[in-house]
Write a protein that holds these residues in place. Sequence first.
Motif, mmCIF file in Angstrom:
data_model
loop_
_atom_site.group_PDB
_atom_site.id
_atom_site.type_symbol
_atom_site.label_atom_id
_atom_site.label_comp_id
_atom_site.label_asym_id
_atom_site.label_seq_id
_atom_site.Cartn_x
_atom_site.Cartn_y
_atom_site.Cartn_z
ATOM 1 N N ALA A 240 1.626 4.133 1.784
ATOM 2 C CA ALA A 240 0.847 3.667 0.595
ATOM 3 C C ALA A 240 1.353 2.573 -0.427
ATOM 4 O O ALA A 240 0.953 1.576 -0.800
ATOM 5 C CB ALA A 240 0.278 4.857 -0.130
ATOM 6 N N LEU A 241 2.546 2.924 -0.678
ATOM 7 C CA LEU A 241 3.532 2.034 -1.424
ATOM 8 C C LEU A 241 3.567 0.538 -0.843
ATOM 9 O O LEU A 241 3.419 -0.485 -1.263
ATOM 10 C CB LEU A 241 4.747 2.618 -1.983
ATOM 11 N N ALA A 242 4.162 0.765 0.567
ATOM 12 C CA ALA A 242 4.339 -0.301 1.222
ATOM 13 C C ALA A 242 3.015 -1.337 1.434
ATOM 14 O O ALA A 242 3.045 -2.428 1.458
ATOM 15 C CB ALA A 242 4.537 -0.158 2.584
ATOM 16 N N GLN A 243 1.748 -0.544 1.395
ATOM 17 C CA GLN A 243 0.628 -1.267 1.527
ATOM 18 C C GLN A 243 0.370 -2.163 0.352
ATOM 19 O O GLN A 243 -0.115 -3.289 0.447
ATOM 20 C CB GLN A 243 -0.457 -0.361 1.874
ATOM 21 N N GLU A 244 0.406 -1.287 -1.007
ATOM 22 C CA GLU A 244 0.181 -2.044 -2.230
ATOM 23 C C GLU A 244 1.202 -3.166 -2.521
ATOM 24 O O GLU A 244 0.950 -4.174 -2.752
ATOM 25 C CB GLU A 244 0.248 -1.153 -3.337
ATOM 26 N N ILE A 245 2.432 -3.191 -2.078
ATOM 27 C CA ILE A 245 3.545 -4.271 -2.413
ATOM 28 C C ILE A 245 2.966 -5.315 -1.496
ATOM 29 O O ILE A 245 3.083 -6.495 -1.930
ATOM 30 C CB ILE A 245 4.814 -3.552 -1.886
ATOM 31 N N ALA A 246 2.774 -5.219 -0.306
ATOM 32 C CA ALA A 246 2.306 -6.123 0.675
ATOM 33 C C ALA A 246 1.213 -6.979 -0.021
ATOM 34 O O ALA A 246 1.052 -8.115 0.204
ATOM 35 C CB ALA A 246 1.901 -5.768 2.237
ATOM 36 N N ARG A 247 0.397 -6.118 -0.331
ATOM 37 C CA ARG A 247 -1.105 -6.992 -1.079
ATOM 38 C C ARG A 247 -0.709 -7.516 -2.313
ATOM 39 O O ARG A 247 -1.153 -8.866 -2.365
ATOM 40 C CB ARG A 247 -1.870 -5.722 -1.582
ATOM 41 N N ARG A 248 0.365 -6.988 -3.262
ATOM 42 C CA ARG A 248 0.856 -8.095 -4.224
ATOM 43 C C ARG A 248 1.447 -9.270 -4.009
ATOM 44 O O ARG A 248 1.348 -10.291 -4.427
ATOM 45 C CB ARG A 248 1.245 -6.959 -5.219
ATOM 46 N N VAL A 249 2.455 -9.085 -3.023
ATOM 47 C CA VAL A 249 3.438 -10.281 -2.953
ATOM 48 C C VAL A 249 2.793 -11.152 -1.937
ATOM 49 O O VAL A 249 3.297 -12.178 -1.479
ATOM 50 C CB VAL A 249 4.784 -9.824 -2.563
ATOM 51 N N GLY A 476 -8.333 -14.024 0.744
ATOM 52 C CA GLY A 476 -8.844 -12.436 0.341
ATOM 53 C C GLY A 476 -8.303 -11.494 1.352
ATOM 54 O O GLY A 476 -8.170 -10.273 0.796
ATOM 55 N N LYS A 477 -8.017 -11.724 2.588
ATOM 56 C CA LYS A 477 -7.327 -10.700 3.518
ATOM 57 C C LYS A 477 -6.068 -10.454 3.319
ATOM 58 O O LYS A 477 -5.820 -9.528 3.490
ATOM 59 C CB LYS A 477 -7.834 -11.400 5.117
ATOM 60 N N LEU A 478 -5.345 -11.521 2.872
ATOM 61 C CA LEU A 478 -3.801 -11.229 2.648
ATOM 62 C C LEU A 478 -3.509 -10.493 1.283
ATOM 63 O O LEU A 478 -2.739 -9.464 1.380
ATOM 64 C CB LEU A 478 -3.064 -12.657 2.461
ATOM 65 N N HIS A 479 -4.522 -10.393 0.411
ATOM 66 C CA HIS A 479 -4.408 -9.802 -0.671
ATOM 67 C C HIS A 479 -5.398 -8.850 -1.069
ATOM 68 O O HIS A 479 -5.276 -8.216 -2.196
ATOM 69 C CB HIS A 479 -4.497 -10.978 -1.918
ATOM 70 N N ASP A 480 -6.348 -8.515 -0.163
ATOM 71 C CA ASP A 480 -7.335 -7.441 -0.360
ATOM 72 C C ASP A 480 -8.174 -7.831 -1.466
ATOM 73 O O ASP A 480 -8.357 -6.802 -2.380
ATOM 74 C CB ASP A 480 -6.443 -5.976 -0.266
ATOM 75 N N CYS A 481 -8.504 -8.911 -1.571
ATOM 76 C CA CYS A 481 -9.418 -9.372 -3.031
ATOM 77 C C CYS A 481 -10.661 -9.980 -2.179
ATOM 78 O O CYS A 481 -10.699 -10.589 -1.415
ATOM 79 C CB CYS A 481 -8.658 -10.511 -3.486
ATOM 80 N N THR A 482 -11.806 -9.574 -2.899
ATOM 81 C CA THR A 482 -13.130 -10.115 -2.777
ATOM 82 C C THR A 482 -13.215 -11.663 -3.344
ATOM 83 O O THR A 482 -12.819 -11.614 -4.554
ATOM 84 C CB THR A 482 -14.328 -9.373 -3.336
ATOM 85 N N VAL A 483 -13.358 -12.770 -2.926
ATOM 86 C CA VAL A 483 -13.738 -14.008 -3.245
ATOM 87 C C VAL A 483 -15.013 -14.260 -3.499
ATOM 88 O O VAL A 483 -16.006 -14.190 -2.238
ATOM 89 C CB VAL A 483 -13.058 -15.258 -2.553
ATOM 90 N N TRP A 484 -15.676 -14.679 -4.970
ATOM 91 C CA TRP A 484 -16.830 -14.993 -4.929
ATOM 92 C C TRP A 484 -16.806 -16.626 -5.423
ATOM 93 O O TRP A 484 -16.565 -16.955 -6.312
ATOM 94 C CB TRP A 484 -17.467 -13.975 -6.196
#
Length: 578
Positions: A240-249, A476-484
């Motif tokens: 879970a920590l690895a996934q969040e680090i990858a999302r942020r960087v 969006g996919k790299l950072h798990d963000c929704t783009v509007w």
Amino acid sequence: MVDVRSALSEHGIRLRDYKVGGHKTTCPNCSSSRRKKNDPCLSVTIDQDERSVWKCHHCSFSGAAGGEGFRPAVERRVYRKPARPARREQPDTMLAWFHKRGLTQETVQAFGVHKTRAWFPQTNQEEDCIAFPYEWDGELRNVKYRTANKYFRQEKDPEPVFFNADSIGAGEELIICEGEIDVMSFTQAGFPHVVSLPNGAPSGPETSDKRYEPFGTHWDLITKVSRVLIATDMDEAGEALAQEIARRVGRDRCYRVKMTAGSKDGNECLVAHGEEELRRCVDRATPWPIDGLYGVDDFSAEVMDLYHGRGPQPLSTGWSEMDRAFRYIPGQFIALTGVPNHGKSRWLSQVIVQTARLRDEKWAIFSPETGQANQIADLCEIWAGNPFYDGPSLRMSAQDVSNAMHWLQERVFLLGTIEHTPSIDWLLERARAAVIRHGVRNIVFDPYNEIEASRPDTLTETEFVSQLISKCKRFGKLHDCTVWMVIHPTKLKATDDGKDPVPNLYDLAGSAHWRNKADAGLVVYRDYAKEATYVIAKKIRRQPMCGMVGSVKFQFVGADRRFEEIPDSYQPLGKEGA
């Protein structure tokens, strides 16, 4: 009664008066989505000390606020720097403890680790312990203490920094692991650039962003490292920590270091197999899956998460009726359009406030047409439920504005510059910083035509728009963000009765790709004759999971400056009320 009023406003609770005693009012958590919107289901009690407690008898929303010392204003955080010890004791017993963990005396001395005594809340007394100093830029910023029984504590109010933060180097590889002893293990094995978070991995769902604050402290250097090798523990919490680090960087820069079978982390690998094997584990680090050719097994965990309902779940905009037509999943690209002055930006602003209130989602907004100060004023209105300016309804007080901005400060961040018209690459780079520093999960570009659109002569506008959307979707996919993305329609011909027509997604300025490549396409349309606004989901890629194409009717309530959905107003596509 300013304090108790401010305290309740922080949670969206408004009363007719703020006298000591019991009060009844609507619930900010559930009333807007209920059929009986004006039912006073929230009970509030105010005592003599200006402390308030509340509970909703419908959704069980409860809490307390106010009282002595309550201050709603934003205060600058003050970090305490611990004093350096006069001498650092490294007795033979401590060095022997590290030796059993494969770490030499030279490594222990290089990190300044030493024995001391410190008070631990777990035992409510002082204990012998090992101290791990957190140095950065020539100053001691924090100290983490560990007992033989694996009790941990840190200094009070420390600056959020990585352990071994001075090892981060521009252009160098950076290993991020899960503890001080792992940092020492990788360093001893010959990797000089390695850090860890002071609070380790999450033991369950995150309730705050505190664990990841060191990314904000060091974000400038982190964005300049050549690649990030994530070496967190090989267990559920470490993953879970690895996934969040990858999302942020950024997943495109990340590699996963996997330990030899039977070893959970870097130190266990060092003890069981030696430095050479630990080096091989780092050398075998695999790129984070981004694009290209993969085997089915690469996605087995993700598929099983979907099967068991643990995968990405569609998120509500905060309106229950709207959920029937549209919900969104992090990583999607949403196209939003509407005739000018029909309320598309205002509707999206309400989505921002509602989702931030509902799930504490964080947003980054580029809105040059509205302007940054005006954008904040609009969000303040929606948060408070009162007009920002004078009018027929009672306007917000200066204290209301202060409280609203205090609440928005932690959840909304603004993109833009007055020096030039920014390109999509410039904006996405700033959005990436917002993800790293603040944990932003939604990016708004409002509107598209304010993004710098110079393009090579060899590209048509259609090709340019296609590439722009692809960049947004990849981000969006790299950072798990929704783009509007808000897009104005082309000039439309009025209907025979003089009304503005309902735009189609193929009517958007620039390209048909807005319709073809979007994960969802929404139209906001106001029928002035009916005094109604319709939000029409023209395209939903993942039906019925994310809703079914159709329209939902809203009424804009001028008194509280918010859209209110009309119950049971959803109509399938082709039967829109507009």
